[in-house]
Scaffold this active site. Structure first.
Site, short mmCIF file in Angstrom:
data_model
loop_
_atom_site.label_atom_id
_atom_site.label_comp_id
_atom_site.label_asym_id
_atom_site.label_seq_id
_atom_site.Cartn_x
_atom_site.Cartn_y
_atom_site.Cartn_z
N GLU A 190 -24.96 31.70 -24.40
CA GLU A 190 -23.52 31.49 -24.61
C GLU A 190 -22.85 30.72 -23.47
O GLU A 190 -21.90 31.22 -22.86
CB GLU A 190 -22.84 32.82 -24.88
CG GLU A 190 -23.41 33.53 -26.11
CD GLU A 190 -22.82 34.91 -26.36
OE1 GLU A 190 -21.96 35.36 -25.58
OE2 GLU A 190 -23.24 35.54 -27.34
N ASN B 247 -28.90 29.47 -26.32
CA ASN B 247 -28.49 30.30 -27.45
C ASN B 247 -26.98 30.47 -27.43
O ASN B 247 -26.39 30.71 -26.37
CB ASN B 247 -29.18 31.68 -27.32
CG ASN B 247 -29.04 32.55 -28.54
OD1 ASN B 247 -29.40 32.14 -29.64
ND2 ASN B 247 -28.52 33.76 -28.36
N HIS C 247 -23.51 35.06 -36.27
CA HIS C 247 -22.71 36.25 -36.56
C HIS C 247 -21.58 35.81 -37.50
O HIS C 247 -20.55 35.31 -37.05
CB HIS C 247 -22.14 36.85 -35.27
CG HIS C 247 -23.19 37.37 -34.34
ND1 HIS C 247 -24.01 38.43 -34.66
CD2 HIS C 247 -23.54 36.99 -33.09
CE1 HIS C 247 -24.83 38.68 -33.65
NE2 HIS C 247 -24.57 37.81 -32.69
N GLU D 247 -29.54 35.85 -34.39
CA GLU D 247 -28.83 37.14 -34.37
C GLU D 247 -28.04 37.34 -35.65
O GLU D 247 -26.90 37.78 -35.64
CB GLU D 247 -27.90 37.21 -33.15
CG GLU D 247 -28.59 37.01 -31.82
CD GLU D 247 -27.65 37.06 -30.62
OE1 GLU D 247 -26.55 37.65 -30.73
OE2 GLU D 247 -28.00 36.51 -29.56
N ASP E 244 -26.06 38.35 -38.76
CA ASP E 244 -25.43 39.42 -39.54
C ASP E 244 -24.23 38.81 -40.26
O ASP E 244 -23.81 37.68 -39.95
CB ASP E 244 -25.06 40.65 -38.72
CG ASP E 244 -24.35 40.34 -37.42
OD1 ASP E 244 -23.53 39.40 -37.38
OD2 ASP E 244 -24.60 41.04 -36.42
#
Length: 485
Positions: A162, A203, A239, A267, A269
């Site tokens: 990030e 990432n 996300h 990651e 979701d």
């Protein structure tokens, strides 16, 4: 209560299968290809992985570990490799929690994605308190020590996590303040020196579609590659909020791949404003299917990882109040429509599809199996590695029966002796049309006896070859979850 004579059939079958496989190895006889019956198997058949994230706390939850070990083939430690855990004070390292995640992965033939080496968050206060002229040395020492510790055990590292603000500018964290943008190249070079075989990633989130942030990541990647910096891939955290998967995700991933970089969904979701209803759950299924299909269409997309196993242990409700239901398994470890969408995208058949196929035990990653391909009436059923044999192929009839073999040898799935109590054996028996041979394959992943209302259940929630199958009170646990096809 299980008949001990019948229980021995599982062991006989195991020996028989082992003998057949040994004979094939010696003689060169071809065996039927093993069917891909789990997310991991389906993904591997496509040259990808399908992973999850686990924390040390998750390792004590059998429902999570049962699904994780059977369904996923990549593990990302949720917190156990972050700086605040691994080096809480300057020069004092703690790799115990991360080692436990690695051990779980190794025992379940899963790879590990290291997460992460450099991040502005979950950073111990001592790092930010350092004089700026000491930050580079501390960063390099941390990367070298951690990457060396896990050398040969980690498939890839999120080296810098990030690094960007939403407008595409670099975060002004302690690393940037000390070294400027050069800290990213330095971190990658340091990680490569410590573990030359690990794939090294940048990432970030909200870079899935084409926007200011993803454009900045793209420009950074171009610059690093032009300098010969050992950058191997870009991680798209993914996300999402339900219904908001960017339409440009495929083209965006492809442009990074065109630079010669691997890409990964790291990651995933897809959070829903609670309570979740049938409409939002179906949209979530569409979203998961779209993301999986995007990865499959990019040759350099190596895989997809969901962040966590199930809704009950997801980080979403604690971080985004009023939202949840973000994964492909609900809080009772039951596969949701999103699970079926992923299975379909990967080329499998969901629980509602097809009239003939294998019955896959979700919790174990194995198939409903007639031991030793027996045809004797009263043979109790077990679970066993899926291999596509006639003793694992079941047909759903219009009368609600599940039959095996076919032709003159057709037998029906049968509740022993018309019994309706928990613990009733499930066997094969000549088809007779009675209610104890009628079954409902449900959309929630269970298979229930029409006569008893009980669930098809793997005894003791075992995941071992030869574990017997019975009827039991429906509990929603993974050992009562099945997919057909």
């Amino acid at each position: 209560m299980i008949d001990p004579c019948r229980a021995r059939l599982g062991g006989i079958a195991a020996l028989a299968v082992a003998a057949v496989m040994m004979l094939a190895a010696v003689t060169g006889t071809a065996l039927p290809a093993r069917a891909a019956t789990s997310l991991r198997g389906l993904a591997e058949a496509k040259g990808r992985y399908f992973g999850t994230a686990l924390t040390v706390a998750d390792l004590s939850v059998s429902g999570e570990t049962g699904i994780a070990g059977a369904q996923f083939d990549m593990v990302t430690p949720g917190n156990e490799m972050k700086w605040d855990t691994t080096e809480p004070s300057n020069g004092s390292y703690n790799f115990g929690p991360g080692d436990r995640i690695v051990s779980f992965a190794q025992s379940h033939t899963m790879r590990v994605r290291g997460h992460n080496l450099v991040w502005h968050s979950q950073l111990p206060s001592w790092v930010s308190a350092l004089p700026l002229n000491q930050v580079q040395g501390a960063m390099e020492a941390h990367i070298t020590t951690e990457a060396t510790h896990y050398k040969g055990k980690v498939y890839a590292w999120d080296v810098v996590n990030e690094p960007f603000n939403e407008d595409g500018s670099l975060r002004k964290d302690v690393f940037y303040n000390a070294m400027g943008s050069n800290y990213i190249a330095d971190a990658l070079r340091t990680a490569h020196a410590a573990d030359p075989n690990a794939a090294l990633y940048l990432n970030d989130y909200n870079i899935e579609g084409q926007n200011a942030k993803s454009n900045a990541m793209y420009s950074l990647a171009q610059s690093l590659l032009s300098q010969g910096v050992p950058l191997n891939g870009i991680g798209f955290e993914s996300h999402f909020i339900v219904g908001q998967v960017p339409s440009s995700m495929l083209s965006n991933m492809q442009r990074f791949a065109d630079l010669g970089l691997d890409v990964a969904v790291t990651e995933l979701d897809d959070r829903i404003q609670l309570p979740a209803g049938s409409t939002t759950l179906q949209q979530q299924a569409t979203d998961f299917g779209a993301v999986t299909n995007d990865c499959l269409q990019v040759s350099r997309c190596v895989g997809v990882s969901q962040w966590g196993v199930d809704d009950g242990h997801s980080w979403i409700p604690g971080t985004f109040p009023g939202y949840g239901a973000a994964t492909i398994y609900d809080s009772d470890y039951q596969p949701k429509p999103a699970y079926n969408a992923v299975v379909t995208a990967l080329g499998g058949s969901s629980s509602g599809g097809g009239s003939t196929g294998e019955l896959h035990a979700v919790g174990a990653g194995k198939c409903l199996d007639v031991p030793n391909a027996a045809t004797a009436q009263g043979t109790q059923l077990q679970i066993y590695d899926c291999w596509g044999g006639s003793n694992q192929l079941w047909t759903r009839t219009s009368g609600g029966q599940l039959t095996v073999y076919g032709g003159g040898s057709t037998m029906c799935l049968d509740a022993y002796g018309n019994q309706t109590s928990p613990g009733t054996e499930v066997e094969i028996w000549p088809c007779n049309g009675q209610a104890n041979q009628q079954w409902q394959v449900n959309s929630n992943g269970t298979v229930t006896g029409v006569q008893s209302g009980l669930c098809l259940d793997v005894t003791g929630a075992s995941t071992a070859n030869g574990a017997l199958v019975q009827l039991w009170t429906c509990s929603g646990r993974s050992n009562q979850q099945w997919t057909f096809g």
